[in-house]
Design an enzyme around this catalytic site. Structure first.
Site, short mmCIF file in Angstrom:
data_model
loop_
_atom_site.label_atom_id
_atom_site.label_comp_id
_atom_site.label_asym_id
_atom_site.label_seq_id
_atom_site.Cartn_x
_atom_site.Cartn_y
_atom_site.Cartn_z
N GLY A 1 1.51 -7.53 -5.40
CA GLY A 1 -0.09 -6.97 -4.67
C GLY A 1 0.06 -7.86 -3.24
O GLY A 1 -1.10 -7.97 -2.82
N ASN B 1 0.58 -5.88 -0.32
CA ASN B 1 -0.93 -4.72 0.39
C ASN B 1 -2.31 -5.54 0.07
O ASN B 1 -3.10 -5.15 0.69
CB ASN B 1 -0.51 -3.25 0.13
CG ASN B 1 0.22 -2.86 1.03
OD1 ASN B 1 0.59 -3.00 2.44
ND2 ASN B 1 1.38 -2.77 0.40
N HIS C 1 2.64 4.46 1.23
CA HIS C 1 3.72 5.12 0.45
C HIS C 1 4.79 3.98 1.97
O HIS C 1 5.25 4.48 2.87
CB HIS C 1 3.77 6.32 0.39
CG HIS C 1 4.86 7.16 0.38
ND1 HIS C 1 5.83 6.79 -1.52
CD2 HIS C 1 6.07 7.24 0.56
CE1 HIS C 1 6.96 7.09 -1.07
NE2 HIS C 1 6.90 7.63 -0.52
#
Ligand code: GAR
Length: 192
Positions: free
Chosen positions: A13, A15, A112
């Site tokens: 987590g 991000n 991504h």
């Protein structure tokens, strides 16, 4: 009015944390109203709880990779009740399908760890290293029914350096991810 975000992740987590940080330092006028994970052990859930954000585990019925359609439909309904504006996939490793895509058209983003369309799929940084790429990076894109195929919103480049390991390269990419995701959220909001 603050933008209402939901975040889905399967892992650490970091991000999601970068989104929290962007809210706290005023880059994003937003609120994360819920965090979900398919992995009960994922640290993303703990990060949410530490912040007082409701954190829930998604019931994937014991499937290793599948995201059951009933679970997606129930989640779509819940996120509509919560009046969520944007769904941010942040290291979420299952494919989102019609129930969510139709309920939130152009309102689901993914980050991504490669310069799409290069290296879709899992462990994209390892793919870049194995391919001998001189540079790679990260991409934030709209989610569609394919795997990492949706329209690109923003990208950041990262060099592959001599002596890089999978870990060192992924760490360098993640530094850029944490800058890119909040900026791409702003860009997507401006296009709504
Ligand atoms: C990130 O590097 C993200 O780009 C990647 O998983 C990592 C999650 O890290 N996502 C994918 O590979 C999706 N195909 P985090 O849990 O620390 O945010």
């Amino acid at each position: 009015m603050k933008t209402r975000l939901a975040v889905l992740g399967s892992g650490s987590g970091s991000n999601c944390q970068s989104i929290f940080n962007a809210i706290d330092d005023g880059r994003l006028n937003a609120e994360v109203v819920a965090v979900y994970s398919d992995n009960p052990e994922a640290y993303i859930l703990e990060r949410a709880r530490l912040r007082g954000v409701p954190a829930e585990v998604l019931d994937c019925r014991g499937y290793k990779n599948k995201f059951p359609l009933e679970t997606q439909a129930a989640l779509a309904e819940r996120l509509q009740e919560l009046r969520v504006d944007l769904i941010c996939l942040a290291g979420f490793m299952r494919l989102v399908k019609a129930p969510l895509l139709e309920a939130f058209p152009r309102r689901i983003l993914n980050i991504h760890p490669a310069l799409l369309p290069a290296f879709p799929g899992v462990e994209a940084w390892k793919q870049a290293l194995q391919a001998g790429a001189a540079r790679t990076g990260c991409t934030v894109h709209y989610v569609d029914a394919g795997m990492d195929t949706g329209e690109v919103i923003m990208q950041a480049q990262v060099p592959v350096l001599p002596g890089d390991t999978a870990e060192s390269l992924h760490a360098r990419i993640q530094v850029q991810e944490h800058i890119l995701y909040p900026a791409a959220i702003l860009s997507a909001l401006a296009r709504l």
